[in-house]
Scaffold this motif. Structure first.
Motif, PDB file in Angstrom:
ATOM      1  N   ALA A  18      37.025  49.050  73.420  1.00  0.00           N
ATOM      2  CA  ALA A  18      38.034  48.002  73.570  1.00  0.00           C
ATOM      3  C   ALA A  18      38.645  47.658  72.219  1.00  0.00           C
ATOM      4  CB  ALA A  18      37.413  46.759  74.191  1.00  0.00           C
ATOM      5  N   GLN A  19      39.917  47.273  72.243  1.00  0.00           N
ATOM      6  CA  GLN A  19      40.603  46.772  71.042  1.00  0.00           C
ATOM      7  C   GLN A  19      40.400  45.265  70.997  1.00  0.00           C
ATOM      8  OE1 GLN A  19      42.327  48.876  68.930  1.00  0.00           O
ATOM      9  NE2 GLN A  19      42.686  47.230  67.476  1.00  0.00           N
ATOM     10  N   ILE A  20      39.829  44.756  69.889  1.00  0.00           N
ATOM     11  CA  ILE A  20      39.478  43.343  69.769  1.00  0.00           C
ATOM     12  C   ILE A  20      40.052  42.789  68.466  1.00  0.00           C
ATOM     13  CG2 ILE A  20      37.596  41.663  69.673  1.00  0.00           C
ATOM     14  CD1 ILE A  20      37.627  43.194  72.309  1.00  0.00           C
ATOM     15  N   SER A  21      40.705  41.636  68.541  1.00  0.00           N
ATOM     16  CA  SER A  21      41.116  40.922  67.326  1.00  0.00           C
ATOM     17  C   SER A  21      40.204  39.708  67.144  1.00  0.00           C
ATOM     18  CB  SER A  21      42.577  40.476  67.417  1.00  0.00           C
ATOM     19  OG  SER A  21      42.741  39.520  68.449  1.00  0.00           O
ATOM     20  N   PHE A  22      40.058  39.233  65.903  1.00  0.00           N
ATOM     21  CA  PHE A  22      39.160  38.118  65.628  1.00  0.00           C
ATOM     22  C   PHE A  22      39.574  37.464  64.317  1.00  0.00           C
ATOM     23  CE2 PHE A  22      37.496  42.100  64.094  1.00  0.00           C
ATOM     24  CZ  PHE A  22      37.016  41.850  62.821  1.00  0.00           C
ATOM     25  N   THR A  23      39.060  36.266  64.085  1.00  0.00           N
ATOM     26  CA  THR A  23      39.446  35.554  62.858  1.00  0.00           C
ATOM     27  C   THR A  23      38.562  35.911  61.674  1.00  0.00           C
ATOM     28  OG1 THR A  23      38.078  33.666  63.526  1.00  0.00           O
ATOM     29  CG2 THR A  23      40.413  33.605  64.135  1.00  0.00           C
ATOM     30  N   GLU A  24      37.245  36.128  61.939  1.00  0.00           N
ATOM     31  CA  GLU A  24      36.351  36.480  60.840  1.00  0.00           C
ATOM     32  C   GLU A  24      34.995  36.936  61.374  1.00  0.00           C
ATOM     33  OE1 GLU A  24      35.381  33.113  58.440  1.00  0.00           O
ATOM     34  OE2 GLU A  24      34.835  31.856  60.145  1.00  0.00           O
ATOM     35  N   TRP A  25      34.215  37.549  60.482  1.00  0.00           N
ATOM     36  CA  TRP A  25      32.803  37.823  60.740  1.00  0.00           C
ATOM     37  C   TRP A  25      31.996  36.622  60.263  1.00  0.00           C
ATOM     38  CZ3 TRP A  25      30.882  41.916  63.375  1.00  0.00           C
ATOM     39  CH2 TRP A  25      31.674  43.060  63.516  1.00  0.00           C
ATOM     40  N   THR A  26      31.046  36.150  61.079  1.00  0.00           N
ATOM     41  CA  THR A  26      30.192  35.044  60.651  1.00  0.00           C
ATOM     42  C   THR A  26      29.070  35.572  59.763  1.00  0.00           C
ATOM     43  OG1 THR A  26      28.606  35.199  62.468  1.00  0.00           O
ATOM     44  CG2 THR A  26      30.629  33.961  62.889  1.00  0.00           C
ATOM     45  N   ASP A  27      28.320  34.638  59.167  1.00  0.00           N
ATOM     46  CA  ASP A  27      27.189  35.028  58.324  1.00  0.00           C
ATOM     47  C   ASP A  27      26.107  35.734  59.130  1.00  0.00           C
ATOM     48  OD1 ASP A  27      28.458  33.950  56.167  1.00  0.00           O
ATOM     49  OD2 ASP A  27      27.388  32.016  56.264  1.00  0.00           O
ATOM     50  N   TYR A  28      26.112  35.532  60.446  1.00  0.00           N
ATOM     51  CA  TYR A  28      25.129  36.176  61.305  1.00  0.00           C
ATOM     52  C   TYR A  28      25.599  37.537  61.810  1.00  0.00           C
ATOM     53  CZ  TYR A  28      23.050  31.524  61.399  1.00  0.00           C
ATOM     54  OH  TYR A  28      22.490  30.331  61.041  1.00  0.00           O
ATOM     55  N   GLY A  29      26.758  38.002  61.333  1.00  0.00           N
ATOM     56  CA  GLY A  29      27.262  39.306  61.742  1.00  0.00           C
ATOM     57  C   GLY A  29      27.878  39.313  63.129  1.00  0.00           C
ATOM     58  N   LEU A  30      28.424  38.160  63.549  1.00  0.00           N
ATOM     59  CA  LEU A  30      29.060  38.057  64.859  1.00  0.00           C
ATOM     60  C   LEU A  30      30.541  37.727  64.707  1.00  0.00           C
ATOM     61  CD1 LEU A  30      26.284  36.035  66.742  1.00  0.00           C
ATOM     62  CD2 LEU A  30      26.732  38.495  66.894  1.00  0.00           C
ATOM     63  N   LEU A  31      31.307  38.048  65.751  1.00  0.00           N
ATOM     64  CA  LEU A  31      32.749  37.820  65.723  1.00  0.00           C
ATOM     65  C   LEU A  31      33.062  36.364  66.043  1.00  0.00           C
ATOM     66  CD1 LEU A  31      33.851  40.988  67.716  1.00  0.00           C
ATOM     67  CD2 LEU A  31      33.830  40.698  65.229  1.00  0.00           C
ATOM     68  N   ARG A  32      34.064  35.833  65.356  1.00  0.00           N
ATOM     69  CA  ARG A  32      34.515  34.477  65.635  1.00  0.00           C
ATOM     70  C   ARG A  32      35.902  34.529  66.244  1.00  0.00           C
ATOM     71  NH1 ARG A  32      36.171  29.644  61.439  1.00  0.00           N
ATOM     72  NH2 ARG A  32      36.247  27.972  62.989  1.00  0.00           N
ATOM     73  N   HIS A  33      36.113  33.719  67.310  1.00  0.00           N
ATOM     74  CA  HIS A  33      37.413  33.611  67.986  1.00  0.00           C
ATOM     75  C   HIS A  33      37.976  34.992  68.326  1.00  0.00           C
ATOM     76  CE1 HIS A  33      38.103  29.409  65.986  1.00  0.00           C
ATOM     77  NE2 HIS A  33      37.153  29.398  66.912  1.00  0.00           N
ATOM     78  N   ALA A  34      37.201  35.760  69.043  1.00  0.00           N
ATOM     79  CA  ALA A  34      37.601  37.144  69.364  1.00  0.00           C
ATOM     80  C   ALA A  34      38.429  37.192  70.650  1.00  0.00           C
ATOM     81  CB  ALA A  34      36.361  38.027  69.507  1.00  0.00           C
ATOM     82  N   THR A  35      39.374  38.127  70.684  1.00  0.00           N
ATOM     83  CA  THR A  35      40.292  38.281  71.826  1.00  0.00           C
ATOM     84  C   THR A  35      40.390  39.740  72.237  1.00  0.00           C
ATOM     85  OG1 THR A  35      41.605  36.379  71.100  1.00  0.00           O
ATOM     86  CG2 THR A  35      42.655  37.882  72.663  1.00  0.00           C
ATOM     87  N   PHE A  36      40.331  39.978  73.536  1.00  0.00           N
ATOM     88  CA  PHE A  36      40.459  41.329  74.107  1.00  0.00           C
ATOM     89  C   PHE A  36      41.937  41.705  74.211  1.00  0.00           C
ATOM     90  CE2 PHE A  36      41.176  43.882  77.964  1.00  0.00           C
ATOM     91  CZ  PHE A  36      40.326  44.958  77.755  1.00  0.00           C
ATOM     92  N   HIS A  37      42.283  42.930  73.782  1.00  0.00           N
ATOM     93  CA  HIS A  37      43.666  43.396  73.861  1.00  0.00           C
ATOM     94  C   HIS A  37      43.848  44.605  74.766  1.00  0.00           C
ATOM     95  CE1 HIS A  37      45.364  40.710  70.815  1.00  0.00           C
ATOM     96  NE2 HIS A  37      44.202  40.844  70.187  1.00  0.00           N
ATOM     97  N   GLY A  38      42.763  45.248  75.173  1.00  0.00           N
ATOM     98  CA  GLY A  38      42.882  46.397  76.068  1.00  0.00           C
ATOM     99  C   GLY A  38      41.836  47.451  75.761  1.00  0.00           C
ATOM    100  N   LEU A  39      41.719  48.412  76.671  1.00  0.00           N
ATOM    101  CA  LEU A  39      40.788  49.522  76.471  1.00  0.00           C
ATOM    102  C   LEU A  39      41.430  50.608  75.632  1.00  0.00           C
ATOM    103  CD1 LEU A  39      39.130  49.925  80.001  1.00  0.00           C
ATOM    104  CD2 LEU A  39      38.167  48.852  77.962  1.00  0.00           C
ATOM    105  N   ARG A  40      40.604  51.341  74.879  1.00  0.00           N
ATOM    106  CA  ARG A  40      41.077  52.457  74.063  1.00  0.00           C
ATOM    107  C   ARG A  40      40.409  53.736  74.566  1.00  0.00           C
ATOM    108  NH1 ARG A  40      44.243  51.014  69.519  1.00  0.00           N
ATOM    109  NH2 ARG A  40      44.506  53.259  69.588  1.00  0.00           N
TER     110      ARG A  40
END
Length: 843
Positions: free
Chosen positions: A809-831
């Protein structure tokens, strides 16, 4: 068994009655047929003599679906049809008329779940009996907002002394019918419907939109007035819908019922499952009876627009010819090769008699822009239930369909080839990818039903069984059995004619082959170009500087190699998936480049009128409309006229590439001028995804990720692998994504944003076949939850559904957290152009 059922099944048996078409509640094909039998006495008066488009779901509501306009070749003789001229010219479309319960049951047996009739009845196809307003809720609205707009519509129509009758669509909207049953034509009804919609849009701009552009519909209800046209259909009253896992019915409702649903804010009051719909009919009757009989006229200013338009007439010389033939069943005359049909399931087939090392027959079906092929040693079986082995061979290019001539000795399959039969086929039932097809052949020699069933592999050859079903094939005259269906020649005459030669790539490359008509001693053409694994750029957090670098736009689309060979063009993804049929405009653009043979690296992109790209528009191109154009940006040249260019420096490759595409519709991805800082500023203001920096002297290292190409993204986004989802009320609440670190899949976060009902349904349909009991993520469960972006505890894991890690999947996000997780992530479609194992954390 009821008398209706006995009538329906007099000449018809329901095939695969236990096949589940709606997974929720396990609603089977037999249940569908039973519903339509029981609803028939209410449904048929509304459908009688109306041409109908069938929407077929052979593998259920989550399988592939298609619209069937032209009556299939296997249509029984007792099914009534009516020829309607095509708007673009060519042969008439023979629409089915559902005038009796037997035809209704036959349609159900074809898994025609949705029935879409026209607003007119034959033969007066220019005269609609109704006007319809289709109220479609945009994002952030639902059927209750449609009900509010329905009342606003009713108020306007009442002032014009027109009565209207609502029905729920069975999906998410409402349709409002205005009966006419007078001498009105579409020339009057469509302008009237449009004018009403635009008046309401002007009066209620915050609630209503009359424009078809989807981006204008957010928070509003779209009044679709365009259905009032002689080429448009609307889902019929009492038809099932196939939008969800459970069946719902398109059902008439009372105005008081809409009022109650609005007061209670309860959408469930406007949904009817089949049993509920049938029970309701016994209680309140058919609320649409007035639609059949009530006569109404439009205001004079619109009625004056109504002019009878003459139907296109059959030329007098062909009147007798046409009167004696049923063109839903015969293909005569056949002055040229049969054509596939864009209207439904009709595609082409060929049976070629092939005298190679052993005499055999090759059976080929046009499918997904290639010919799926089988070698049948004993030929096509002709007697009922006779079965022959069919060994699957490599896909052939569609151009091979008409080949009759010689494959040179020493080449793969060398020998003489005859077109023994040719025609069209239609899928009665089944799915090639699942290993079973029931097909109806309409050839010059073969007519009837056959099945293909995959059973096992023998020595790396996939074996199928080709079986004749539903009676014997017609007798083939002795004088036709041994000669070509195209030219009437015997094998000896074809072998003696050296003018037609098929050259095949010795490696058996898919689609590799060129039909040649030339003198025997003429020079051979360049070999068919091969797929080259694309070179990949390394992600960086800042652009490199220096004269040794050039900079290009990084487009947000599908990476694709364009392989041109003569007039043949193939588009192949990173995973070597054939994209040619998905992007016909790109195929035509590549055909126009100034080269006989070439391999080009580039990106397929959807752009708007300002040149801004959208990956979502590319994914939803079938419904994106004319505002989006699909183009191909070429940025590298890998092979030209059989010569390998990958070892040449990049600046030479790009200079030659620019010359090749100069006079074509292919777009050259030019170098960006300026410093890295100014380039970033320009790309950012243009709303583009990013920049790729490339070393001028770099060679093309196929299949590797290199530092001589570096990609810099303006916004944080990348591809992730989907490893599971959190279910919620029959759909899903979020998807779980990750990336590979060496050979381990690492959980990166839950994605909740970016889904609308349609994308949720399609994604769930894609994910379900990949369900597995084992969690694919190496780092789950998490021991804690972070403030930004959630981890997953052992207790929560019990509620999740896991998937085999095969979707990207194509995913956009604002940043990586200190725990290695995505913040404010959004799905844009399958690749589907990306390989899951190649997905890593980029930054």
């Amino acid at each position: 068994m009821s008398s209706l059922r006995r009538t329906a099944e007099k000449e018809l048996q329901i095939s695969n009655p236990d096949k589940v078409l709606y997974p929720a509640g396990k609603f089977t094909k037999a249940d569908v047929a039973r519903y339509y039998e029981r609803i028939a006495r209410f449904l048929l008066p509304h459908f009688r003599n109306r041409p109908v488009t069938l929407k077929r779901y052979p593998n259920g509501v989550f399988g592939e679906a298609f619209y069937e306009k032209d009556a299939p070749g296997f249509t029984p003789r007792w099914v009534k049809t009516f020829p309607v001229p095509r708007r673009e010219g060519g042969p008439d479309i023979n629409y089915i008329l559902i005038n009796d319960v037997r035809t209704l049951t036959w349609a159900a047996n074809m898994a025609a779940l949705e029935l879409h009739p026209f607003l007119h009845r034959v033969p007066r196809i220019e005269r609609p009996t109704n006007i319809v307003f289709d109220l479609d809720p945009g994002k952030k609205t639902n059927i209750l907002q449609c009900a509010e707009v329905a009342f606003l519509l009713r108020d306007v129509l009442t002032k014009l002394r027109l009565k209207s009758f609502p029905k729920v669509s069975g999906s998410k909207g409402i349709q409002l019918y205005i009966p006419l049953n007078t001498a009105m034509t579409y020339d009057a009804t469509q302008p009237f419907a449009r004018a009403i919609a635009e008046v309401l849009e002007k009066a209620h701009p915050n609630k209503i939109v009359a424009d078809m552009a989807k981006n204008l519909r957010v928070g509003k209800v779209f009044i679709d007035w365009s259905q009032n046209a002689d080429h448009k259909t609307t889902v019929g009253v009492y038809s099932l819908r196939a939008k969800r896992a459970r069946p719902y019915v398109s059902m008439p409702v009372k105005w008081e019922e809409l009022t109650i649903a609005l007061k209670k804010a309860d959408v469930d009051l406007l949904e009817y499952e089949p049993e509920e719909a049938l029970h309701r009919l016994t209680r309140v009757g058919d609320l649409f009876v007035p639609v059949l009989k009530l006569k109404q006229k439009l205001p004079k200013e619109f009625a004056s627009l109504s002019k009878e338009r003459p139907r296109r007439k059959t030329p007098p010389a062909l009147v007798d010819y046409r009167a004696k033939r049923d063109f839903a069943r015969t293909k005569e005359p056949v002055p040229e090769l049969p054509r596939s049909s864009a209207q439904g399931s009709r595609r082409r087939f060929v049976v070629q008699k092939h005298a190679a090392s052993h005499l055999h027959y090759d059976f080929r079906l046009e499918m997904h822009d290639v010919l799926k092929s089988w070698a049948v040693p004993k030929g096509v079986p002709l007697r009922h239930n006779e079965t022959h082995s069919a060994f699957q061979t490599e896909d052939h290019p569609v151009g091979y369909l008409e080949f009759e001539g010689i494959i040179p000795r020493g080449e793969y399959g060398g020998g003489t080839v005859m077109v023994w039969d040719i025609g069209t086929y239609e899928v009665v039932e089944g799915n090639y990818w699942k290993g079973f097809l029931s097909i109806f052949l309409a050839g010059k020699k073969l007519k009837g039903e056959w099945t293909l069933q995959r059973i096992e592999s023998e020595e790396e050859k996939t074996r199928w069984l080709l079986r004749k079903t539903n009676g014997d094939a017609g007798v083939i005259p002795a004088n036709a059995n041994d000669v070509s269906a195209l030219t009437g020649r015997a094998m000896e005459k074809i072998a003696a004619d050296k003018s037609t030669v098929w050259s095949i790539n010795r490696n058996g490359e898919q689609g590799g082959g060129v039909l040649k008509k030339k003198p025997v001693n003429s020079r051979r053409r360049t070999a068919t170009p091969r797929f080259v694994k694309p070179m990949k750029a390394t992600a960086v957090s800042e652009l490199p500087e220096g004269d040794e670098w050039i900079y290009e736009v990084k487009w947000d689309g599908y990476r694709a190699l364009a392989l041109k060979h003569g007039n043949d063009v193939r588009l192949l993804s990173l995973k070597e998936k054939n994209l040619t049929s998905d992007f016909p405009a790109v195929r035509e653009a590549v055909r126009g480049i100034n080269a006989d043979s070439a391999v080009i690296d580039g990106e397929v992109v959807a752009i708007d009128s300002k040149g801004c790209p959208s990956f979502q528009a590319l994914q939803n191109r079938a419904s994106s409309g004319r505002t989006w154009q699909i183009v191909y940006y070429a940025f590298d040249l890998l092979n030209l006229d059989g010569e390998d260019w990958t070892k040449r420096p990049l600046h030479e490759r790009k200079q030659k590439l620019r010359e090749l595409v100069a006079d074509s519709e292919v777009r050259y991805n030019a170098e960006l001028a300026g410093s890295p800082t100014s380039i970033v500023r320009t790309i950012q203001s243009a709303g583009l995804e990013g920049i790729v920096a490339k070393q001028r002297e770099s060679v093309y290292r196929a299949g590797t990720r290199v530092t001589s190409w570096r990609k810099f993204k303006i916004d944080k986004s990348q591809e992730f692998v989907i490893g599971g989802y959190k279910p919620n009320a029959g759909i899903f609440q979020s998807i779980l994504v990750g990336y590979y670190d060496r050979k381990k899949l690492i959980f990166a976060g839950k994605i909740r944003q970016g889904f609308n009902p349609s994308t949720r349904r399609r994604l769930l349909e894609t994910m379900r076949p990949l369900l597995t009991a084992k969690c694919p993520f190496d780092n789950l469960p998490s021991s804690r939850k972070s403030h930004f972006g959630e981890g997953i505890t052992a207790e929560e894991m019990k509620e999740l559904c896991w998937l085999k890690p095969e979707l990207v999947a194509q995913i956009s996000f604002t940043e990586w957290t200190d725990y290695g997780l995505l913040r404010h992530a959004t799905f844009h479609g399958l690749r589907d152009d990306k390989e899951p194992r190649a997905i890593v954390r980029e930054l």
